[in-house]
Design an enzyme around this catalytic site. Sequence first.
Site, short mmCIF file in Angstrom:
data_model
loop_
_atom_site.label_atom_id
_atom_site.label_comp_id
_atom_site.label_asym_id
_atom_site.label_seq_id
_atom_site.Cartn_x
_atom_site.Cartn_y
_atom_site.Cartn_z
N GLY A 254 0.44 -1.21 0.30
CA GLY A 254 -0.12 0.10 0.18
C GLY A 254 0.88 1.59 -0.40
CD GLU A 291 0.63 -8.86 1.68
OE1 GLU A 291 -0.41 -8.20 0.72
OE2 GLU A 291 0.66 -9.91 2.46
N GLY A 293 3.38 -3.25 -4.04
CA GLY A 293 3.59 -4.03 -5.32
C GLY A 293 3.61 -2.36 -6.39
NE ARG A 330 -3.25 3.32 -11.40
CZ ARG A 330 -2.85 4.08 -10.91
NH1 ARG A 330 -2.37 5.11 -11.18
NH2 ARG A 330 -3.25 4.19 -9.53
CB CYS A 360 -15.36 2.85 -29.75
SG CYS A 360 -14.95 2.80 -31.33
CD GLU A 361 -16.50 2.18 -22.99
OE1 GLU A 361 -16.05 2.87 -22.00
OE2 GLU A 361 -15.98 0.95 -23.23
CE1 TYR A 389 -1.79 -3.65 -8.33
CE2 TYR A 389 -0.75 -1.44 -8.12
CZ TYR A 389 -1.59 -3.08 -7.83
OH TYR A 389 -1.27 -3.37 -6.06
N1 LLP Z 1 -1.34 -6.91 -0.29
C1 LLP Z 1 -2.92 -6.77 -0.99
C2 LLP Z 1 -3.57 -8.05 -0.41
C3 LLP Z 1 -3.39 -6.34 -1.76
O1 LLP Z 1 -4.45 -6.08 -2.40
C4 LLP Z 1 -2.38 -5.32 -2.29
C5 LLP Z 1 -2.99 -4.31 -3.91
C6 LLP Z 1 -1.16 -5.32 -2.49
C7 LLP Z 1 -0.76 -6.03 -1.26
C8 LLP Z 1 -0.28 -4.08 -2.45
O2 LLP Z 1 -0.65 -2.79 -2.77
P1 LLP Z 1 0.35 -1.66 -3.25
O3 LLP Z 1 1.99 -1.89 -2.70
O4 LLP Z 1 0.65 -2.37 -5.20
O5 LLP Z 1 -0.79 -1.01 -3.42
N2 LLP Z 1 -5.06 -1.20 -9.15
C9 LLP Z 1 -5.18 0.03 -8.33
C10 LLP Z 1 -4.52 -1.09 -7.36
C11 LLP Z 1 -4.84 -2.13 -6.55
C12 LLP Z 1 -4.83 -2.57 -5.48
C13 LLP Z 1 -5.15 -3.79 -5.33
N3 LLP Z 1 -4.37 -4.83 -3.55
C14 LLP Z 1 -4.25 1.03 -9.02
O6 LLP Z 1 -3.90 0.82 -10.12
O7 LLP Z 1 -4.07 1.63 -8.14
#
Ligand code: LLP
Length: 431
Positions: A254, A291, A293, A330, A360-361, A389
């Site tokens: 997050g 975790e 991402g 996004r 087409c949107e 993402y």
């Molecule tokens: N752990 C869990 C359980 C999660 O659900 C997520 C993301 C992460 C870790 C990784 O989160 P991060 O460090 O990447 O913030 N598609 C959206 C973001 C969706 C995140 C979903 N879960 C975007 O493009 O902003």
Amino acid sequence: MTEQNCSHSFHHPRPGAPLYCDSVSLEDLARKFGTPLYVYSACQIAERLMLFQQALAGREHLVCYAVKANSALAILKLLAGLGAGFDIVSGGELERVMAAAPEAAGKVVFSGVGKTPAEIDLALKAGILEFNVESEAELELLAARARRLAAASRLKTKARFALRVNPDVFADTHPYISTGLREHKFGIDIRRAPAIYKRAVKNRWLEAHGVSVHIGSQIRSADPFGAAMERVSRLVRQLDREGIALKSVDAGGGLGIDYHGGSFDAAEKVREYAAALAGALSGFGGKLLIEPGRFLVAQAGVLVTRVLHVKRNGAKTFVITDAAMNDLIRPALYQAHHEIVPVRRRAGKPQMVDVVGPVCESGDFFARDRKLGPVKPGDLVALLDAGAYGMAQSSNYNTRPRAAEVLVEGAKARLIRRRETMADLLGPEMV
Ligand code: LLP
């Protein structure tokens, strides 16, 4: 790799030069591999991972990269080679980890609210580190699958689980990616967790391994992470007094980035984040899992696209690119902001434009009323901070083949996913 400093991987090496990724020109890459093209800096991804590893070095820890952010096999392999584990949310993501880095199976945590029996079996056989369980029903299913597997094979191990608790903490982010409130579908109410642990430890097919939490994504301040961890820490101490000693605490992902091109000190952000977690977890001697991402891969990637047309409609100027919402959703989905820059700057005044794709949107836009340019048809532009993402959420909408992906390693660039062909798209169908 750290000496190289890849915190600013995308740069113009000299005035008049095109945009580079580390030592490689994006113009050259577009010529060679075509557009739309995702380009990633291996060096920056490695550097970001090491920031977390260094900030947590004082305690037992594991950085479990959230595969969903960017699931390219080459990126998984790169991270595994540097010691990362993985956070997965599907059997498919586990298959990816096993294909890229089978040796990392023991470093996998499995999150998600709807794991199927087949996915659980796959993960049990792979010997993953822990299941992050999101409901009591799922815990029962997990125990039943472990028992069944033991009966059918010589695999007699217990299923290691962590309850994903919902700490009821507000994280100031887009509502679609906030997850830590009681009204969300995620996790188990933290107040109910002790009773569930107490029941679970009596089950011979379950091992209460840890506790996990994830409050949302693109969170810019360390405070909510600290607040959530305080609550988790209280739970860990309570369980400990009752004879249940957890081995791990998973703080989730997050941590957010700056999408507006502001000065952004990644090392400082990671230090603040790690300090917030450590402060809340003093007294816990077990393993800390995280975790991340987005923070690892977002700023390490761009989407390079070619301008097809520049068109005026009424008062508006539209820059139409060969990338579209199917390549990077996004902006359409979250009104997310991505900086857009010409790969080669032209002299002249920037114009106020909408940057849109051919889909087409009306929702197919990358930017609205944005100062850009000037750009002409045939020019390349780069959508910045697209490493997370982006490709992972791409689709074939409008029967558009998905983009190719290139990984830059210093002065070398290699194709890590070829552009899709029509045969790829039509292959699974029957007339
Ligand atoms: N752990 C869990 C359980 C999660 O659900 C997520 C993301 C992460 C870790 C990784 O989160 P991060 O460090 O990447 O913030 N598609 C959206 C973001 C969706 C995140 C979903 N879960 C975007 O493009 O902003």
